[in-house]
Write a protein that holds these residues in place. Sequence first.
Motif, PDB file in Angstrom:
ATOM      1  N   LEU A  10     -14.021 -43.145 -19.126  1.00  0.00           N
ATOM      2  CA  LEU A  10     -12.913 -43.127 -18.177  1.00  0.00           C
ATOM      3  C   LEU A  10     -13.034 -44.293 -17.197  1.00  0.00           C
ATOM      4  O   LEU A  10     -12.050 -44.986 -16.910  1.00  0.00           O
ATOM      5  CB  LEU A  10     -12.872 -41.793 -17.429  1.00  0.00           C
ATOM      6  N   ALA A  11     -14.221 -44.546 -16.711  1.00  0.00           N
ATOM      7  CA  ALA A  11     -14.443 -45.663 -15.789  1.00  0.00           C
ATOM      8  C   ALA A  11     -14.156 -46.992 -16.477  1.00  0.00           C
ATOM      9  O   ALA A  11     -13.552 -47.905 -15.891  1.00  0.00           O
ATOM     10  CB  ALA A  11     -15.868 -45.630 -15.249  1.00  0.00           C
ATOM     11  N   LEU A  12     -14.566 -47.109 -17.740  1.00  0.00           N
ATOM     12  CA  LEU A  12     -14.314 -48.330 -18.493  1.00  0.00           C
ATOM     13  C   LEU A  12     -12.807 -48.528 -18.724  1.00  0.00           C
ATOM     14  O   LEU A  12     -12.285 -49.640 -18.574  1.00  0.00           O
ATOM     15  CB  LEU A  12     -15.054 -48.275 -19.833  1.00  0.00           C
ATOM     16  N   ALA A  13     -12.107 -47.463 -19.046  1.00  0.00           N
ATOM     17  CA  ALA A  13     -10.654 -47.548 -19.248  1.00  0.00           C
ATOM     18  C   ALA A  13      -9.957 -47.927 -17.945  1.00  0.00           C
ATOM     19  O   ALA A  13      -9.007 -48.728 -17.937  1.00  0.00           O
ATOM     20  CB  ALA A  13     -10.122 -46.223 -19.780  1.00  0.00           C
ATOM     21  N   GLN A  14     -10.409 -47.362 -16.835  1.00  0.00           N
ATOM     22  CA  GLN A  14      -9.815 -47.707 -15.540  1.00  0.00           C
ATOM     23  C   GLN A  14     -10.070 -49.179 -15.197  1.00  0.00           C
ATOM     24  O   GLN A  14      -9.190 -49.868 -14.675  1.00  0.00           O
ATOM     25  CB  GLN A  14     -10.363 -46.788 -14.440  1.00  0.00           C
ATOM     26  N   ALA A  15     -11.248 -49.680 -15.495  1.00  0.00           N
ATOM     27  CA  ALA A  15     -11.571 -51.083 -15.231  1.00  0.00           C
ATOM     28  C   ALA A  15     -10.689 -52.000 -16.080  1.00  0.00           C
ATOM     29  O   ALA A  15     -10.167 -53.015 -15.589  1.00  0.00           O
ATOM     30  CB  ALA A  15     -13.049 -51.343 -15.508  1.00  0.00           C
ATOM     31  N   GLU A  18      -7.191 -51.936 -14.608  1.00  0.00           N
ATOM     32  CA  GLU A  18      -7.096 -52.760 -13.397  1.00  0.00           C
ATOM     33  C   GLU A  18      -7.106 -54.255 -13.734  1.00  0.00           C
ATOM     34  O   GLU A  18      -6.382 -55.040 -13.126  1.00  0.00           O
ATOM     35  CB  GLU A  18      -8.232 -52.409 -12.432  1.00  0.00           C
ATOM     36  N   ALA A  19      -7.896 -54.653 -14.711  1.00  0.00           N
ATOM     37  CA  ALA A  19      -7.933 -56.057 -15.136  1.00  0.00           C
ATOM     38  C   ALA A  19      -6.595 -56.468 -15.733  1.00  0.00           C
ATOM     39  O   ALA A  19      -6.069 -57.558 -15.440  1.00  0.00           O
ATOM     40  CB  ALA A  19      -9.072 -56.287 -16.130  1.00  0.00           C
ATOM     41  N   ALA A  20      -6.032 -55.586 -16.556  1.00  0.00           N
ATOM     42  CA  ALA A  20      -4.727 -55.891 -17.148  1.00  0.00           C
ATOM     43  C   ALA A  20      -3.653 -55.963 -16.070  1.00  0.00           C
ATOM     44  O   ALA A  20      -2.773 -56.832 -16.108  1.00  0.00           O
ATOM     45  CB  ALA A  20      -4.372 -54.829 -18.187  1.00  0.00           C
ATOM     46  N   ARG A  21      -3.715 -55.067 -15.101  1.00  0.00           N
ATOM     47  CA  ARG A  21      -2.757 -55.082 -14.002  1.00  0.00           C
ATOM     48  C   ARG A  21      -2.890 -56.378 -13.196  1.00  0.00           C
ATOM     49  O   ARG A  21      -1.886 -56.989 -12.802  1.00  0.00           O
ATOM     50  CB  ARG A  21      -2.982 -53.866 -13.106  1.00  0.00           C
ATOM     51  N   ALA A  22      -4.110 -56.837 -12.980  1.00  0.00           N
ATOM     52  CA  ALA A  22      -4.328 -58.082 -12.243  1.00  0.00           C
ATOM     53  C   ALA A  22      -3.785 -59.274 -13.026  1.00  0.00           C
ATOM     54  O   ALA A  22      -3.153 -60.175 -12.459  1.00  0.00           O
ATOM     55  CB  ALA A  22      -5.818 -58.265 -11.952  1.00  0.00           C
TER      56      ALA A  22
END
Length: 110
Positions: A10-15, A18-22
């Motif tokens: 879950l933490a990896l998916a969130q990271a 966030e990278a894709a959003r950036a």
Amino acid sequence: MTGRAIGTRLALAQARSEAARARLSGTISALQRRATPRALAQDMAETLQTRGIIALNGVVETARRRPLAVGLAVTLLSLFLARHRIARLVRRRPAPRAIPATSPKRGSSK
């Protein structure tokens, strides 16, 4: 799967999210900068300048290879553009009228 593995995934998916959003935010910012009227006009001017130079180089190369054909084309184009002026010069004008000789009037003493 254990709770720890799920938490890690879950933490990896969130990271990644966030990278894709950036990246998306950066792309949108770049597009907004490029979409300004000034930037669009500058891009268009650069494109036209580059294409003009390429076209001019092609014309010069053609003129070097076939100078007679290019000279003939330029002459014909010049004649076409000046056709109205040439027509005015060539147009028939009425012949000047001959002035009749004046004869003395009858009854005059001269």
